[in-house]
Design a protein around this motif. Sequence first.
Motif, PDB file in Angstrom:
ATOM      1  N   THR A   1     -24.837  70.226  28.761  1.00 40.42           N
ATOM      2  CA  THR A   1     -23.419  70.649  29.035  1.00 40.42           C
ATOM      3  C   THR A   1     -22.511  69.591  29.638  1.00 40.42           C
ATOM      4  OG1 THR A   1     -24.382  72.787  29.633  1.00 40.42           O
ATOM      5  CG2 THR A   1     -22.034  72.227  30.479  1.00 40.42           C
ATOM      6  N   LEU A   2     -23.068  68.433  30.138  1.00 41.66           N
ATOM      7  CA  LEU A   2     -22.169  67.174  30.612  1.00 41.66           C
ATOM      8  C   LEU A   2     -21.636  66.654  29.175  1.00 41.66           C
ATOM      9  CD1 LEU A   2     -23.917  65.489  33.547  1.00 41.66           C
ATOM     10  CD2 LEU A   2     -21.780  66.998  33.392  1.00 41.66           C
ATOM     11  N   LEU A   3     -22.446  66.383  28.345  1.00 41.03           N
ATOM     12  CA  LEU A   3     -22.143  65.664  27.095  1.00 41.03           C
ATOM     13  C   LEU A   3     -21.252  66.193  26.461  1.00 41.03           C
ATOM     14  CD1 LEU A   3     -25.699  64.128  26.067  1.00 41.03           C
ATOM     15  CD2 LEU A   3     -23.597  62.910  26.737  1.00 41.03           C
ATOM     16  N   ALA A   4     -21.178  67.621  26.312  1.00 37.28           N
ATOM     17  CA  ALA A   4     -20.422  68.718  25.475  1.00 37.28           C
ATOM     18  C   ALA A   4     -19.143  68.565  26.382  1.00 37.28           C
ATOM     19  CB  ALA A   4     -20.851  70.111  25.525  1.00 37.28           C
ATOM     20  N   ARG A   5     -18.977  68.604  27.527  1.00 41.28           N
ATOM     21  CA  ARG A   5     -17.800  68.468  28.435  1.00 41.28           C
ATOM     22  C   ARG A   5     -17.081  67.200  28.329  1.00 41.28           C
ATOM     23  NH1 ARG A   5     -19.511  69.406  34.619  1.00 41.28           N
ATOM     24  NH2 ARG A   5     -17.208  69.122  34.792  1.00 41.28           N
ATOM     25  N   PHE A   6     -17.962  65.983  28.276  1.00 42.77           N
ATOM     26  CA  PHE A   6     -17.329  64.751  27.984  1.00 42.77           C
ATOM     27  C   PHE A   6     -16.524  64.599  26.611  1.00 42.77           C
ATOM     28  CE2 PHE A   6     -20.630  62.381  31.213  1.00 42.77           C
ATOM     29  CZ  PHE A   6     -19.986  62.757  32.073  1.00 42.77           C
ATOM     30  N   ALA A   7     -17.340  65.337  25.725  1.00 45.37           N
ATOM     31  CA  ALA A   7     -16.955  65.365  24.189  1.00 45.37           C
ATOM     32  C   ALA A   7     -15.590  66.297  24.037  1.00 45.37           C
ATOM     33  CB  ALA A   7     -17.971  65.509  23.150  1.00 45.37           C
ATOM     34  N   ASN A   8     -15.170  66.818  25.016  1.00 48.75           N
ATOM     35  CA  ASN A   8     -13.858  67.752  24.840  1.00 48.75           C
ATOM     36  C   ASN A   8     -12.781  66.844  24.161  1.00 48.75           C
ATOM     37  OD1 ASN A   8     -11.853  69.445  24.804  1.00 48.75           O
ATOM     38  ND2 ASN A   8     -12.533  70.500  26.713  1.00 48.75           N
ATOM     39  N   PRO A   9     -12.335  67.075  22.796  1.00 45.27           N
ATOM     40  CA  PRO A   9     -11.182  66.181  22.483  1.00 45.27           C
ATOM     41  C   PRO A   9      -9.926  66.824  22.960  1.00 45.27           C
ATOM     42  CG  PRO A   9     -12.032  68.051  20.653  1.00 45.27           C
ATOM     43  CD  PRO A   9     -13.038  68.198  22.151  1.00 45.27           C
ATOM     44  N   ASN A  10      -9.787  67.660  23.802  1.00 47.48           N
ATOM     45  CA  ASN A  10      -8.484  68.034  24.474  1.00 47.48           C
ATOM     46  C   ASN A  10      -8.319  67.701  25.797  1.00 47.48           C
ATOM     47  OD1 ASN A  10      -7.595  69.458  21.933  1.00 47.48           O
ATOM     48  ND2 ASN A  10      -9.276  71.046  22.521  1.00 47.48           N
ATOM     49  N   ILE A  11      -9.122  66.945  26.186  1.00 42.47           N
ATOM     50  CA  ILE A  11      -9.409  66.115  27.505  1.00 42.47           C
ATOM     51  C   ILE A  11      -9.312  64.835  27.554  1.00 42.47           C
ATOM     52  CG2 ILE A  11     -10.483  66.012  29.683  1.00 42.47           C
ATOM     53  CD1 ILE A  11      -9.151  68.836  29.466  1.00 42.47           C
ATOM     54  N   LYS A  12      -8.238  64.250  27.193  1.00 37.31           N
ATOM     55  CA  LYS A  12      -8.106  62.823  27.050  1.00 37.31           C
ATOM     56  C   LYS A  12      -8.139  62.042  28.252  1.00 37.31           C
ATOM     57  CE  LYS A  12      -7.633  63.350  22.653  1.00 37.31           C
ATOM     58  NZ  LYS A  12      -8.931  62.957  21.762  1.00 37.31           N
ATOM     59  N   ASP A  13      -9.323  61.945  28.881  1.00 34.17           N
ATOM     60  CA  ASP A  13      -9.524  61.375  30.246  1.00 34.17           C
ATOM     61  C   ASP A  13      -9.715  59.804  29.844  1.00 34.17           C
ATOM     62  OD1 ASP A  13      -9.768  61.276  32.773  1.00 34.17           O
ATOM     63  OD2 ASP A  13     -11.732  62.348  32.869  1.00 34.17           O
ATOM     64  N   GLY A  14      -8.617  59.296  30.493  1.00 34.73           N
ATOM     65  CA  GLY A  14      -8.310  57.899  30.216  1.00 34.73           C
ATOM     66  C   GLY A  14      -9.401  56.914  31.093  1.00 34.73           C
ATOM     67  N   LEU A  15     -10.126  55.962  30.348  1.00 33.61           N
ATOM     68  CA  LEU A  15     -11.130  55.129  30.928  1.00 33.61           C
ATOM     69  C   LEU A  15     -10.308  53.993  32.153  1.00 33.61           C
ATOM     70  CD1 LEU A  15     -13.264  53.902  27.866  1.00 33.61           C
ATOM     71  CD2 LEU A  15     -13.477  56.242  29.181  1.00 33.61           C
TER      72      LEU A  15
END
Length: 500
Positions: free
Chosen positions: A362-376
């Motif tokens: 689930t974490l990997l899927a959450r990280f991959a959400n293309p609509n959440i552009k969480d900046g590095l």
Amino acid sequence: MQTKSNILLNNANLTALPESVIVPGYDRSKVTSGIVHVGVGGFHRSHEAFYTNEYMTQSGDLSWGICGVGLRDADRKMKTLLEAQDYLYTLIVKHPDGTVENKVIGSLSDFLLGCDDPEAVINKMACAETKIVSLTITEGGYNFNPATGEFDFSNPDVIYDLANPNTPRLVFGYLVAALKLRRENGLPPFTIQSCDNVQHNGDVAKKMLIAYATAVDSELGKWIESEVSFPNAMVDRITPATTPDDIAYLQQLGIQDEWPVTCEPFHQWIIEDKFILTRPQWEQVGAQFVTDVTPYEKMKIRLLNAGHSVLGILGSLQGFETIDESVQDPLFAKFLRHFMDVEVTPILSPVAGINLDEYKSTLLARFANPNIKDGLARICSENAAKLSTFMLPTILDNLAKNGEIECATLIIAAWCYYSDKRVDKQGKALVISDAMADEVHKLASQTSERSTALLELDTLFASLTSSSVFVMAYKKQVVAFYDTPDVKHHMQMILNNYSV
């Protein structure tokens, strides 16, 4: 840019908003503020304020409005913009499939700025109406030495606060002043609720506050230790920084909101149920109350938060800009899952009701959400404090059990290079935002001459430098990284060595 067709977000215009926008389901004029919250950022507004808004909507119990508090002048913009909107803002929930929910949050009822009027903040915390003072002050805000875990009395702001108790700068000064006033007025203390990504966050808040309070007044310190409650809690919701595109998106709907918040649909809040006075029944809207939050918070910090650091540091050097961009690279995803499976999972305790394999997927899927552009750049802000909290304890635990430390050690070596060169593989400058940036850079820049120079940063590495196993592993990794500063090469090498 505002246009004539935009509806300004405020109390008067709530009924004029598009039907697709969910508005508070209660009369905000009847809300009283039972909570004072220090640190009104995006995460607080997507998490505690969200839960509280949902609870007041569902229950009709309007005694839990939140009075926001900013301590520094840097909080002035947030106060000014929210004040102009009657403290309303839009929560934009972005699903992986492109679905978007827009919800106006109404639980914030006021905002005080400590640097302008510290007395007002102290009096608000000290008033009988306040039952909870909650905190989102980031990992570094607890003012402890990562190597010793003790309160840092050498901090210039602490020295100032001890000399000027009525005009404090740090949260501990405000809490002590308010609790002292409540005690003098015969009022019971408030509960102090930490909402930060610090393991045993309540215990840490308690230890730091008692250390500071004892230095102010030893009897007050004893009273706080015996009377004040500090429930530990695990908080989780990915909340990237607000961008101009988020504001523009709402403008396209005809709404003028100067500081909305975006987040993922997932949210989790697990809290120890040990509040002094009454509390919101947050469990009615998805929070979970438990007797011991330790297994949950350890799982989340060691997997999600450490996973962010893995993707943030390595992804930044690779030239990626967001979390989803990093994890959508198959090698990055494989390496992260390897780190989770081989170095983290073996040192986690069983977590009731949680299947760890499913949680990691689930974490990997959450990280991959293309609509959440969480900046590095946001993920890597305050790397020193985050690594000391999220990554170094995993290394220590594995050293104690003769476990694997290769992945975590690579992250420390990569962070050294990151802090030294401050550019990605294309030569583009990295955005460094860290209270310890200069100190880290000074040592990291000496790595070519002394491979273990960074480990001389005792505030971070004192507990690790006594381990010859770690020092040798770090030296090997950092020398190899400086010789070949290609993150993909080193990730692949670790994966290849493990599969042999």
